[in-house]
Write a protein that holds these residues in place. Sequence first.
Motif, mmCIF file in Angstrom:
data_model
loop_
_atom_site.group_PDB
_atom_site.id
_atom_site.type_symbol
_atom_site.label_atom_id
_atom_site.label_comp_id
_atom_site.label_asym_id
_atom_site.label_seq_id
_atom_site.Cartn_x
_atom_site.Cartn_y
_atom_site.Cartn_z
ATOM 1 N N GLU A 176 0.828 -1.195 0.000
ATOM 2 C CA GLU A 176 0.000 0.000 0.000
ATOM 3 C C GLU A 176 0.869 1.253 0.000
ATOM 4 O O GLU A 176 1.987 1.247 0.517
ATOM 5 N N CYS A 210 -2.674 0.294 -4.008
ATOM 6 C CA CYS A 210 -2.177 -1.024 -3.653
ATOM 7 C C CYS A 210 -1.570 -1.635 -4.903
ATOM 8 O O CYS A 210 -2.249 -1.747 -5.932
ATOM 9 N N CYS A 262 -4.726 -3.486 2.167
ATOM 10 C CA CYS A 262 -5.108 -4.061 0.890
ATOM 11 C C CYS A 262 -5.313 -5.567 1.050
ATOM 12 O O CYS A 262 -4.557 -6.237 1.768
ATOM 13 N N GLY A 319 -1.854 -6.816 2.540
ATOM 14 C CA GLY A 319 -0.752 -5.885 2.588
ATOM 15 C C GLY A 319 -0.390 -5.561 4.023
ATOM 16 O O GLY A 319 -1.036 -6.011 4.972
#
Length: 117
Positions: free
Chosen positions: A6, A22, A95, A108
Motif C-alpha cells: 500500500e 495497492c 489491501c 498488505g
Amino acid sequence: QVQLVESGGGSVQPGGSLRLSCTVSRTIYNLYNLAWYRQAPGKQRELVASISSNGAMNYSDSVKGRFTISRDNAKNTMTLQMNSLKPEDTAVYLCYLQIVRYGQRYWGQGTQVTVSS
C-alpha cells in the motif's frame, strides 16, 4: 507468493482527500477480488470497499458516496480515492486480495491514514 504494498497514506484535515494505492507484486492469471479494509485502535477490522474480478463494487455504509474504489489490472494496482474525510476514517488501511478459484488470500502491511484538525 503474492505481495501487496500500500501507498498514499498520510495525515489530512477533515474534509480533505487522500488517494491510496495497492500494488500487486505480479500479474495474476486467475480471477481475483480486491478490497480495502481498515482497522482503528480498539476496533475490529472492517471492510471499507471491495471490487470484484468483474468490476462490481461495494462500499460500507460509512464511506458510501465519499470513497471510490477502482482497479487497473494492466498496472496490477488498486486505488481508493477518499474524499470528504472525517476523523472517524482514521485507521490503518489494508489491501486484500482473494483468488477466486483457489481461495488464496493475501494482505498488505497497511498504511496509516490520519484525519485530524
